[in-house]
Write a protein that holds these residues in place. Structure first.
Motif, PDB file in Angstrom:
ATOM      1  N   VAL A  39      -5.095  -0.943  -0.987  1.00  0.00           N
ATOM      2  CA  VAL A  39      -5.545   0.298  -0.355  1.00  0.00           C
ATOM      3  C   VAL A  39      -6.999   0.171   0.077  1.00  0.00           C
ATOM      4  CG1 VAL A  39      -6.072   2.738  -0.773  1.00  0.00           C
ATOM      5  CG2 VAL A  39      -3.905   1.783  -1.562  1.00  0.00           C
ATOM      6  N   LEU A  40      -7.844  -0.314  -0.818  1.00  0.00           N
ATOM      7  CA  LEU A  40      -9.268  -0.450  -0.506  1.00  0.00           C
ATOM      8  C   LEU A  40      -9.515  -1.471   0.588  1.00  0.00           C
ATOM      9  CD1 LEU A  40     -10.656  -0.485  -4.178  1.00  0.00           C
ATOM     10  CD2 LEU A  40     -10.940   1.353  -2.501  1.00  0.00           C
ATOM     11  N   TYR A  41      -8.790  -2.573   0.561  1.00  0.00           N
ATOM     12  CA  TYR A  41      -8.966  -3.615   1.573  1.00  0.00           C
ATOM     13  C   TYR A  41      -8.581  -3.087   2.962  1.00  0.00           C
ATOM     14  CZ  TYR A  41      -8.333  -7.953   4.155  1.00  0.00           C
ATOM     15  OH  TYR A  41      -8.400  -8.951   5.100  1.00  0.00           O
ATOM     16  N   SER A  42      -7.516  -2.320   3.017  1.00  0.00           N
ATOM     17  CA  SER A  42      -7.040  -1.798   4.304  1.00  0.00           C
ATOM     18  C   SER A  42      -7.980  -0.719   4.856  1.00  0.00           C
ATOM     19  CB  SER A  42      -5.641  -1.204   4.134  1.00  0.00           C
ATOM     20  OG  SER A  42      -4.727  -2.201   3.702  1.00  0.00           O
ATOM     21  N   ALA A  43      -8.735  -0.081   3.957  1.00  0.00           N
ATOM     22  CA  ALA A  43      -9.620   1.012   4.384  1.00  0.00           C
ATOM     23  C   ALA A  43     -11.008   0.522   4.746  1.00  0.00           C
ATOM     24  CB  ALA A  43      -9.712   2.046   3.263  1.00  0.00           C
ATOM     25  N   ARG A  44     -11.238  -0.779   4.644  1.00  0.00           N
ATOM     26  CA  ARG A  44     -12.596  -1.323   4.852  1.00  0.00           C
ATOM     27  C   ARG A  44     -13.084  -1.128   6.284  1.00  0.00           C
ATOM     28  NH1 ARG A  44      -9.258  -5.315   6.104  1.00  0.00           N
ATOM     29  NH2 ARG A  44      -9.941  -7.098   7.375  1.00  0.00           N
ATOM     30  N   ARG A  70       0.830  -1.207   0.000  1.00  0.00           N
ATOM     31  CA  ARG A  70       0.000   0.000   0.000  1.00  0.00           C
ATOM     32  C   ARG A  70       0.864   1.256   0.000  1.00  0.00           C
ATOM     33  NH1 ARG A  70      -2.416  -0.702   4.602  1.00  0.00           N
ATOM     34  NH2 ARG A  70      -1.425   0.986   5.755  1.00  0.00           N
ATOM     35  N   PHE A  71       1.935   1.255   0.785  1.00  0.00           N
ATOM     36  CA  PHE A  71       2.844   2.394   0.858  1.00  0.00           C
ATOM     37  C   PHE A  71       3.525   2.641  -0.494  1.00  0.00           C
ATOM     38  CE2 PHE A  71       7.284   3.752   1.344  1.00  0.00           C
ATOM     39  CZ  PHE A  71       7.100   5.019   1.886  1.00  0.00           C
ATOM     40  N   VAL A  72       4.033   1.574  -1.104  1.00  0.00           N
ATOM     41  CA  VAL A  72       4.714   1.695  -2.402  1.00  0.00           C
ATOM     42  C   VAL A  72       3.735   2.169  -3.471  1.00  0.00           C
ATOM     43  CG1 VAL A  72       5.894   0.419  -4.236  1.00  0.00           C
ATOM     44  CG2 VAL A  72       6.466  -0.023  -1.836  1.00  0.00           C
ATOM     45  N   PHE A  73       2.514   1.646  -3.445  1.00  0.00           N
ATOM     46  CA  PHE A  73       1.508   2.049  -4.427  1.00  0.00           C
ATOM     47  C   PHE A  73       1.182   3.535  -4.301  1.00  0.00           C
ATOM     48  CE2 PHE A  73      -2.994   2.932  -5.298  1.00  0.00           C
ATOM     49  CZ  PHE A  73      -3.013   2.681  -6.663  1.00  0.00           C
ATOM     50  N   ASN A  74       0.908   3.988  -3.084  1.00  0.00           N
ATOM     51  CA  ASN A  74       0.567   5.396  -2.880  1.00  0.00           C
ATOM     52  C   ASN A  74       1.704   6.315  -3.314  1.00  0.00           C
ATOM     53  OD1 ASN A  74      -2.050   5.037  -1.896  1.00  0.00           O
ATOM     54  ND2 ASN A  74      -1.329   4.711   0.198  1.00  0.00           N
ATOM     55  N   LYS A  75       2.922   5.870  -3.101  1.00  0.00           N
ATOM     56  CA  LYS A  75       4.089   6.677  -3.464  1.00  0.00           C
ATOM     57  C   LYS A  75       4.264   6.769  -4.982  1.00  0.00           C
ATOM     58  CE  LYS A  75       8.872   7.348  -1.951  1.00  0.00           C
ATOM     59  NZ  LYS A  75       8.581   8.650  -1.329  1.00  0.00           N
ATOM     60  N   ASN A  76       3.831   5.726  -5.691  1.00  0.00           N
ATOM     61  CA  ASN A  76       4.059   5.665  -7.139  1.00  0.00           C
ATOM     62  C   ASN A  76       2.776   5.770  -7.972  1.00  0.00           C
ATOM     63  OD1 ASN A  76       7.098   4.831  -7.551  1.00  0.00           O
ATOM     64  ND2 ASN A  76       6.340   3.612  -5.822  1.00  0.00           N
ATOM     65  N   LYS A  77       1.666   6.025  -7.324  1.00  0.00           N
ATOM     66  CA  LYS A  77       0.365   6.025  -8.004  1.00  0.00           C
ATOM     67  C   LYS A  77       0.317   7.007  -9.173  1.00  0.00           C
ATOM     68  CE  LYS A  77      -4.590   6.403  -6.956  1.00  0.00           C
ATOM     69  NZ  LYS A  77      -5.002   7.642  -7.634  1.00  0.00           N
ATOM     70  N   GLU A  78       0.770   8.216  -8.960  1.00  0.00           N
ATOM     71  CA  GLU A  78       0.701   9.221 -10.017  1.00  0.00           C
ATOM     72  C   GLU A  78       1.574   8.848 -11.211  1.00  0.00           C
ATOM     73  OE1 GLU A  78       1.443  13.151  -8.633  1.00  0.00           O
ATOM     74  OE2 GLU A  78      -0.251  13.146  -7.231  1.00  0.00           O
ATOM     75  N   ARG A  79       2.746   8.292 -10.943  1.00  0.00           N
ATOM     76  CA  ARG A  79       3.637   7.899 -12.038  1.00  0.00           C
ATOM     77  C   ARG A  79       3.025   6.752 -12.846  1.00  0.00           C
ATOM     78  NH1 ARG A  79       9.686   5.821 -10.836  1.00  0.00           N
ATOM     79  NH2 ARG A  79       8.526   3.962 -10.189  1.00  0.00           N
ATOM     80  N   ILE A  80       2.410   5.797 -12.152  1.00  0.00           N
ATOM     81  CA  ILE A  80       1.761   4.680 -12.848  1.00  0.00           C
ATOM     82  C   ILE A  80       0.594   5.191 -13.695  1.00  0.00           C
ATOM     83  CG2 ILE A  80       0.448   2.541 -12.553  1.00  0.00           C
ATOM     84  CD1 ILE A  80       2.056   2.042 -10.000  1.00  0.00           C
ATOM     85  N   GLU A  81      -0.196   6.107 -13.123  1.00  0.00           N
ATOM     86  CA  GLU A  81      -1.333   6.656 -13.860  1.00  0.00           C
ATOM     87  C   GLU A  81      -0.876   7.407 -15.103  1.00  0.00           C
ATOM     88  OE1 GLU A  81      -3.386   8.971 -10.947  1.00  0.00           O
ATOM     89  OE2 GLU A  81      -4.722   7.310 -10.384  1.00  0.00           O
ATOM     90  N   ARG A  82       0.245   8.135 -15.009  1.00  0.00           N
ATOM     91  CA  ARG A  82       0.750   8.845 -16.190  1.00  0.00           C
ATOM     92  C   ARG A  82       1.064   7.865 -17.312  1.00  0.00           C
ATOM     93  NH1 ARG A  82       3.514  12.153 -12.436  1.00  0.00           N
ATOM     94  NH2 ARG A  82       5.447  10.962 -12.696  1.00  0.00           N
ATOM     95  N   ASN A  83       1.633   6.722 -16.945  1.00  0.00           N
ATOM     96  CA  ASN A  83       1.910   5.713 -17.964  1.00  0.00           C
ATOM     97  C   ASN A  83       0.619   5.166 -18.567  1.00  0.00           C
ATOM     98  OD1 ASN A  83       2.010   2.468 -18.325  1.00  0.00           O
ATOM     99  ND2 ASN A  83       3.832   3.422 -19.216  1.00  0.00           N
ATOM    100  N   LEU A  84      -0.356   4.858 -17.729  1.00  0.00           N
ATOM    101  CA  LEU A  84      -1.593   4.250 -18.207  1.00  0.00           C
ATOM    102  C   LEU A  84      -2.392   5.195 -19.094  1.00  0.00           C
ATOM    103  CD1 LEU A  84      -2.748   2.387 -14.966  1.00  0.00           C
ATOM    104  CD2 LEU A  84      -1.484   1.473 -16.919  1.00  0.00           C
ATOM    105  N   LEU A  85      -2.220   6.486 -18.895  1.00  0.00           N
ATOM    106  CA  LEU A  85      -2.929   7.479 -19.703  1.00  0.00           C
ATOM    107  C   LEU A  85      -2.090   7.983 -20.869  1.00  0.00           C
ATOM    108  CD1 LEU A  85      -4.569   9.567 -16.814  1.00  0.00           C
ATOM    109  CD2 LEU A  85      -5.552   7.653 -18.101  1.00  0.00           C
ATOM    110  N   SER A  86      -0.934   7.383 -21.067  1.00  0.00           N
ATOM    111  CA  SER A  86       0.003   7.838 -22.093  1.00  0.00           C
ATOM    112  C   SER A  86      -0.265   7.152 -23.435  1.00  0.00           C
ATOM    113  CB  SER A  86       1.435   7.548 -21.656  1.00  0.00           C
ATOM    114  OG  SER A  86       1.708   6.150 -21.738  1.00  0.00           O
TER     115      SER A  86
END
Length: 286
Positions: A281-286, A247-263
């Motif tokens: 993230v969703l599972y931990s927030a349940r 979850r920590f790694v995902f949150n830290k890199n979320k924007e960079r991953i999204e830029r790739n997916l929208l590229s």
């Protein structure tokens, strides 16, 4: 003989209906085509309702939104023939003998037949690339209800899970139920084109909604690692106590991953990482 069911949402279904009607009429088989818009309140429905003028064709409009699965269940209850052909509204037969191919397949004495789905070879505009690449690489190899022939009595006994009202994973649960009850599913080469490509942003947003569904299904024990690669990977992370780290790694890199997916060059590997990370993230927030 054949009830063709087309769940609709804000889409012009007239060309699809005309093609199916033409093919069924040429075969001389007993048939009906039932379309049902799921309370989209779309102006397109003015045109869609014109198909009511054709014999054995009906276009209905739901007063309230049911969700895709429940909408198909509703159509199945209206159907009068023994065989149901379920087609998404944004599909179109790839062959002019599409109906004939299904009729021929009935001789194999299989009660559930999947025709497959394909995508146009021509590369779409860059803002639609994620949906197109995912469709070509993943969906064409998946079992989907967007082009499915099934006996009505089986479908009525094992319908779509009506607790799933948002986009995502209704097909997984549906086919999982059929397999658990030992039904054989035959795949034949009788594909439809998937025509309506969302933008990459829209597809990513729908993916988020689907993952929200997946968490609910997982927490209610309706889906397991045998049904979903995300669940399988998640349970490995869980056994290794790596959910918090992921979850920590995902949150830290979320924007960079999204830029790739929208590229212009979206990576399905990044897309898989995105889905797994966001699920954590969703599972931990349940």
């Amino acid at each position: 003989m054949l009830s063709i069911l087309i769940p609709v949402y804000n889409y012009d279904v007239s060309k699809l209906v005309l093609e199916l009607k033409h093919q069924a009429d040429n075969l001389g088989i007993k048939h009906e085509i039932l379309c049902q818009d799921d309370a989209s309140k779309s102006t397109i429905n003015t045109k869609n309702q014109e198909v009511n003028s054709f014999p054995y064709v009906s276009f209905f409009i739901n007063e309230f939104n049911l969700g895709r699965g429940k909408n198909i269940n509703s159509l199945a209850q209206k159907a009068k023939y023994d065989w149901l052909l379920i087609l998404d509204c944004d599909t179109f037969p790839a062959q002019n003998n599409f109906i004939q191919n299904y009729v021929n397949a009935l001789s194999k004495n299989i009660n559930i037949i999947f025709g497959g789905i394909i995508y146009e070879e021509k590369k779409p505009p860059k803002e639609q690339l994620l949906r197109w690449i995912y469709g070509q690489k993943r969906e064409t190899a998946s079992l989907l209800s967007s082009n499915l022939l099934i006996r009505k009595d089986i479908f009525i006994e094992y319908p779509f899970d009506e607790s799933i009202t948002k986009y995502g994973y209704e097909d997984v649960i549906f086919f999982s139920s059929l397999k658990k009850n030992h039904f054989e599913i035959l795949q034949i080469q009788n594909p439809t084109f998937h025509l309506n490509l969302e933008t990459s942003e829209q597809f990513l947003s729908k993916t988020n909604t689907a993952l929200e569904n997946l968490v609910l299904l997982y927490n209610s024990n309706k889906i397991s690692k045998t049904d979903s690669k995300i669940i399988k990977a998640f349970e490995v992370l869980k056994s290794l106590k790596l959910i918090t780290f992921t979850r920590f790694v995902f949150n830290k890199n979320k924007e960079r991953i999204e830029r790739n997916l929208l590229s212009e060059n979206p990576s399905l590997f990044y897309f898989d990482l995105y889905k797994l990370g966001y699920f954590c993230v969703l599972y931990s927030a349940r």
